[in-house]
Design an enzyme around this catalytic site. Structure first.
Site, PDB file in Angstrom:
ATOM      1  N   HIS A 106       0.889  -1.166   0.000  1.00 21.75           N
ATOM      2  CA  HIS A 106       0.000   0.000   0.000  1.00 21.75           C
ATOM      3  C   HIS A 106       0.929   1.218   0.000  1.00 21.75           C
ATOM      4  CE1 HIS A 106      -2.315  -2.968   2.429  1.00 21.75           C
ATOM      5  NE2 HIS A 106      -3.386  -2.449   1.874  1.00 21.75           N
ATOM      6  N   ASP A 109       2.468   2.006   3.290  1.00 24.27           N
ATOM      7  CA  ASP A 109       3.362   1.011   3.895  1.00 24.27           C
ATOM      8  C   ASP A 109       4.806   1.448   3.637  1.00 24.27           C
ATOM      9  OD1 ASP A 109       1.107  -0.564   4.269  1.00 24.27           O
ATOM     10  OD2 ASP A 109       1.494  -1.809   2.497  1.00 24.27           O
ATOM     11  N   GLU A 237     -10.514  -7.043  -4.681  1.00 30.57           N
ATOM     12  CA  GLU A 237     -10.303  -8.074  -3.660  1.00 30.57           C
ATOM     13  C   GLU A 237     -11.555  -8.172  -2.792  1.00 30.57           C
ATOM     14  OE1 GLU A 237      -6.522  -7.884  -1.579  1.00 30.57           O
ATOM     15  OE2 GLU A 237      -7.486  -8.668   0.216  1.00 30.57           O
ATOM     16  N   GLU A 273      -8.792 -13.878  -1.545  1.00 34.81           N
ATOM     17  CA  GLU A 273      -8.067 -14.115  -0.289  1.00 34.81           C
ATOM     18  C   GLU A 273      -8.755 -15.230   0.506  1.00 34.81           C
ATOM     19  OE1 GLU A 273      -6.437 -10.781   1.733  1.00 34.81           O
ATOM     20  OE2 GLU A 273      -6.871 -11.602   3.711  1.00 34.81           O
ATOM     21  N   HIS A 276     -10.862 -14.224   3.514  1.00 35.77           N
ATOM     22  CA  HIS A 276     -12.051 -13.466   3.120  1.00 35.77           C
ATOM     23  C   HIS A 276     -13.132 -14.418   2.618  1.00 35.77           C
ATOM     24  CE1 HIS A 276      -9.482  -9.589   2.273  1.00 35.77           C
ATOM     25  NE2 HIS A 276      -9.307 -10.085   3.482  1.00 35.77           N
ATOM     26  N   ASP A 301      -4.497 -13.822  -2.472  1.00 33.20           N
ATOM     27  CA  ASP A 301      -3.890 -13.405  -1.208  1.00 33.20           C
ATOM     28  C   ASP A 301      -3.926 -14.622  -0.298  1.00 33.20           C
ATOM     29  OD1 ASP A 301      -3.209 -10.850  -1.876  1.00 33.20           O
ATOM     30  OD2 ASP A 301      -4.476  -9.859  -0.382  1.00 33.20           O
ATOM     31  N   ASP A 312     -10.731 -11.804  10.460  1.00 29.93           N
ATOM     32  CA  ASP A 312      -9.661 -12.012   9.487  1.00 29.93           C
ATOM     33  C   ASP A 312      -8.353 -12.220  10.253  1.00 29.93           C
ATOM     34  OD1 ASP A 312      -8.626 -12.090   6.931  1.00 29.93           O
ATOM     35  OD2 ASP A 312      -8.667  -9.930   6.607  1.00 29.93           O
ATOM     36  N   ASP A 314      -5.744 -13.823   9.358  1.00 36.28           N
ATOM     37  CA  ASP A 314      -4.564 -13.694   8.479  1.00 36.28           C
ATOM     38  C   ASP A 314      -3.396 -14.567   8.913  1.00 36.28           C
ATOM     39  OD1 ASP A 314      -5.731 -11.885   6.734  1.00 36.28           O
ATOM     40  OD2 ASP A 314      -4.922 -10.108   7.711  1.00 36.28           O
ATOM     41  N   ASP A 344      -0.528 -12.534   2.198  1.00 36.31           N
ATOM     42  CA  ASP A 344      -1.206 -11.502   2.992  1.00 36.31           C
ATOM     43  C   ASP A 344      -1.504 -12.132   4.356  1.00 36.31           C
ATOM     44  OD1 ASP A 344      -2.539  -9.357   3.944  1.00 36.31           O
ATOM     45  OD2 ASP A 344      -4.065  -9.266   2.375  1.00 36.31           O
TER      46      ASP A 344
HETATM   47  C1  XLS Z   1      -7.467  -6.778   4.311  1.00 38.12           C
HETATM   48  C2  XLS Z   1      -6.984  -6.958   2.957  1.00 38.12           C
HETATM   49  C3  XLS Z   1      -5.832  -6.054   2.551  1.00 38.12           C
HETATM   50  C4  XLS Z   1      -5.685  -6.050   1.065  1.00 38.12           C
HETATM   51  C5  XLS Z   1      -4.914  -4.907   0.504  1.00 38.12           C
HETATM   52  O1  XLS Z   1      -8.198  -7.582   4.864  1.00 38.12           O
HETATM   53  O2  XLS Z   1      -6.655  -8.300   2.770  1.00 38.12           O
HETATM   54  O3  XLS Z   1      -4.669  -6.447   3.180  1.00 38.12           O
HETATM   55  O4  XLS Z   1      -5.100  -7.226   0.608  1.00 38.12           O
HETATM   56  O5  XLS Z   1      -5.487  -3.696   0.817  1.00 38.12           O
HETATM   57 NI    NI Z   2      -5.642  -9.101   1.136  1.00 37.65          NI
HETATM   58 NI    NI Z   3      -7.508  -9.670   4.477  1.00 43.63          NI
END
Ligand code: XLS
Ligand code: NI
Ligand code: NI
Length: 441
Positions: A106, A109, A237, A273, A276, A301, A312, A314, A344
């Site tokens: 991003h 970042d 996404e 993702e 998600h 992702d 999430d 992750d 991700d």
């Molecule tokens: C958040 C998203 C984010 C996107 C990019 O849940 O996964 O990380 O991949 O903005």
């Molecule tokens: Ni993502």
């Molecule tokens: Ni995410």
């Protein structure tokens, strides 16, 4: 100013090599053998593994109950430009030690956002120049860029879907700058994740206007980038919720509908993702299949959720079965269109050693590699494909084939059914399909 940093952040860790399943070296790949050819392509080319700047270089582990726990040696400089360069040095050291070819970011970042748009843009331009050098000297490439239009409080009511035009315009300015950065770094794709594009309550929301505004906004972004010569793919996404109660890009099917409704189908695909998908009450495999069916399986992702809770998390991928099911879709649909596999994912808050970041990415790459090998063996050597074909064999000839070709009318079905009598009972054989996956795992 020395352009390229010479400081080593991950001391004592060298390049991660493939050593095979029998190796006990925790800092070696057991399954990810970059040059190994599977289904006609090297693993490196199938996956295009990417490091996510935000989690791996920026995320120090803060959560709603406490601050970050991780002390990153690249985050000590008080000057924002210096801090950004240190972070870039750490990023490129990590990516090259992993033997990966890509990263994703991003805008903010890369460098902290400044007090004004103009100064933020200058900061981004400076770090982009530095990253350009780092890319050239390492061969590492940008898989995709994106803009963070969800963290700053100004976006609390959304970015492109904000009820206030001034905020929509501000988001537009930010996306323009992020697109410029992505193009300057020859990014292969550009992602839109609508962090706060949704609503917290429908009572105060004009959903139709907000969604139409998002459609207009995406078209403007696309037109701008194409006008500047950008040839990569744009990805949406999908995510159903979090941080908003309901996000407009809820899942693959919903996002494909918006892409088509707003005329974006020639330029946009999906970035799916794992976590998600599961938040939307779908499997990862399901979301990939929906995207592939529409010709929009663009990128992944990679991460995983937690079966016991609903946000999430992750986590890094390590579910072989989940990933194998995904790799079946991946291989059968011809892989990703333009994108790659971006981790991700974040190490846990209490995983505080720098080497944990290596273990996490090694595990993620090995999970995908192992799953690819299993899926390839299932497709090439097992009864799987034959069983699947057999299940639909009634459409291969006779009336079934005519139906499939769109040549029958409802009365033809009536006549066929009248003659054929009660259809035979045919088992779905789910347990057998499941056993085949187990057998090859
Ligand atoms: C958040 C998203 C984010 C996107 C990019 O849940 O996964 O990380 O991949 O903005
Ligand atoms: Ni993502
Ligand atoms: Ni995410």
């Amino acid at each position: 100013m020395a352009l390229l940093g010479d400081k080593e952040y991950f001391k004592g860790i060298g390049e991660i090599k493939f050593e095979g399943k029998e190796s006990d070296n925790p800092l070696a790949y057991k399954f990810y053998d970059p040059e190994r050819v599977v289904a006609g392509k090297t693993m490196r080319d199938h996956f295009k593994f990417a490091v996510a700047y935000w989690h791996t270089l920026c995320g120090t582990g803060g959560d709603p109950f406490g601050p970050g726990t991780k002390v990153f040696p690249w985050s000590t400089a008080s000057d924002p430009d210096q801090a950004a360069r240190d972070k870039a040095d750490a990023a490129f050291e990590f990516i090259t030690k992993m033997g990966f070819d890509y990263y994703c970011f991003h805008d903010f970042d890369l460098v902290d956002e400044a007090d004004s748009l103009a100064e933020s843009e200058k900061r981004i331009e400076r770090i982009v120049a530095y990253l350009k050098e780092k890319q050239a000297s390492s061969g590492v490439k940008l898989l995709w860029g994106t803009s963070n239009c969800f963290s700053n409080p100004r976006y609390m009511n959304g970015a492109a879907s904000n009820p206030n035009f001034d905020v929509v315009a501000r988001a537009g300015a930010q996306v323009k700058i992020a697109l410029d950065a992505t193009m300057a770094l020859e990014g292969e794709n550009y992602v839109f994740w609508g962090g706060r594009e949704g609503y917290m309550s429908l009572l105060n929301t004009n959903m139709k206007l907000e969604q139409d505004n998002m459609g207009r906004f995406l078209n403007m972004a696309k037109d701008y980038a194409r006008g500047q010569g950008f040839q990569g793919t744009f990805f949406i996404e999908p995510k159903p919720m979090e941080p908003t109660k309901h996000q407009y890009d809820f899942d693959a099917a919903t996002s494909i509908n918006s892409i088509r409704e707003y005329g974006l189908q020639d330029d946009f695909k999906l970035n799916i993702e794992v976590n998600h998908a599961t938040l939307a009450q779908h499997t990862f495999q399901h979301e990939l299949q929906v995207a592939a069916n529409a010709g929009m399986l663009g990128s992944i992702d990679a991460n995983r959720g937690d079966y016991q809770n609903g946000w999430d998390t992750d986590q890094f991928p390590n579910n072989i079965l989940e990933t194998t099911e995904a790799m079946l879709v991946f291989l059968k649909s011809g892989g990703l269109q333009g994108g790659g596999i971006n981790f991700d994912a974040k190490t846990r808050r209490n995983s505080t050693d720098l080497e944990d970041i290596f273990h996490a990415h090694i595990g993620g790459a090995d999970t995908f590699a192992r799953a690819l090998l299993i899926a390839d063996a299932v497709l090439e050597h097992s009864a799987y494909e034959g069983l699947l074909q057999q299940r639909y064999a009634s459409f291969d000839n006779g009336k079934g084939a005519q139906f499939k070709a769109g040549k029958l009318r409802l009365v033809d079905l009536y006549e066929h059914a009248s003659k054929a009598g009660e259809p035979a009972q045919i088992s779905g054989k789910q347990e057998l399909f499941e056993n085949i996956l187990n057998q090859y795992s």
